[in-house]
Design an enzyme around this catalytic site. Structure first.
Site, mmCIF file in Angstrom:
data_model
loop_
_atom_site.group_PDB
_atom_site.id
_atom_site.type_symbol
_atom_site.label_atom_id
_atom_site.label_comp_id
_atom_site.label_asym_id
_atom_site.label_seq_id
_atom_site.Cartn_x
_atom_site.Cartn_y
_atom_site.Cartn_z
ATOM 1 N N SER A 1 0.895 -1.226 0.019
ATOM 2 C CA SER A 1 -0.028 -0.152 0.264
ATOM 3 C C SER A 1 0.954 1.156 0.054
ATOM 4 O O SER A 1 1.561 1.526 -0.797
ATOM 5 C CB SER A 1 -0.968 -0.239 1.179
ATOM 6 N N ASP B 1 10.745 5.342 -9.184
ATOM 7 C CA ASP B 1 10.357 5.985 -10.784
ATOM 8 C C ASP B 1 10.920 7.240 -11.032
ATOM 9 O O ASP B 1 11.044 7.798 -12.149
ATOM 10 C CB ASP B 1 8.902 5.898 -10.893
ATOM 11 N N LYS C 1 -0.356 -4.323 -3.213
ATOM 12 C CA LYS C 1 -1.527 -3.794 -2.773
ATOM 13 C C LYS C 1 -1.942 -2.633 -3.650
ATOM 14 O O LYS C 1 -1.423 -1.331 -2.926
ATOM 15 C CB LYS C 1 -1.373 -3.601 -1.265
#
Length: 164
Positions: free
Chosen positions: A77, A88, A102
């Protein structure tokens, strides 16, 4: 304030340990990512008929410090949002195991009998377009913790090596 103490110590690097962190709230993920990123998208929430981006929302204190993030299958999560955003945006090297995956936003509906219904209403998309729920976060350096060596943390040692 812990962050002030870290900044005052002028660290050579920081290891952010998100292993076995089941996550939390979105605003917490954005807050932590903003501590290390100068700018950029942290995550996108993509629903059936809408999409919203969440970006760095403050001036962080550790934006120039070398960073390694530890994850494992217990990272889920909000911790995956944080790790994925840092990866990223090329802000951190990720070390450890594939995260849990998740990647959904759930709305809780309380029912009259005291039970509740969790309805998935959207999904979390990382800045690169990866859906956390499908892929989780893949480490840049894959290291499994060897349970037979109880006094050695192979993942932490790999993270320390990654800072050198």
């Amino acid at each position: 304030n812990k962050i002030a103490e870290i900044v005052a110590a002028k660290p050579a690097g920081v290891i952010l340990d998100l292993r076995n962190n089941p996550g939390g709230y979105l605003d917490g993920a954005v807050y932590v990512a903003s501590e290390f990123m100068k700018e950029g998208v942290v995550v996108k929430q993509e629903g059936r008929s809408s999409s919203e981006s969440y970006s760095v929302d403050r001036k962080g204190n550790l934006t120039g410090v070398p960073l390694v993030v530890l994850v494992n299958k217990g990272s889920a999560s909000a911790s995956e949002i944080t790790a994925g955003a840092l990866q990223d945006n090329k802000r951190a090297k990720i070390v450890g195991e594939q995260s849990f995956g998740k990647g959904t936003v759930q709305e809780v509906q309380e029912l009259s009998d005291g039970s509740s219904l969790h309805v998935t209403i959207a999904k979390w998309i990382l800045p690169s377009g990866r859906w956390i729920g499908k892929e989780g976060v893949t480490p840049d350096v894959k290291v499994e913790d060897n349970l037979e060596t109880k006094d050695v943390d192979e993942q932490l040692e790999a993270a320390i090596s990654g800072l050198k």
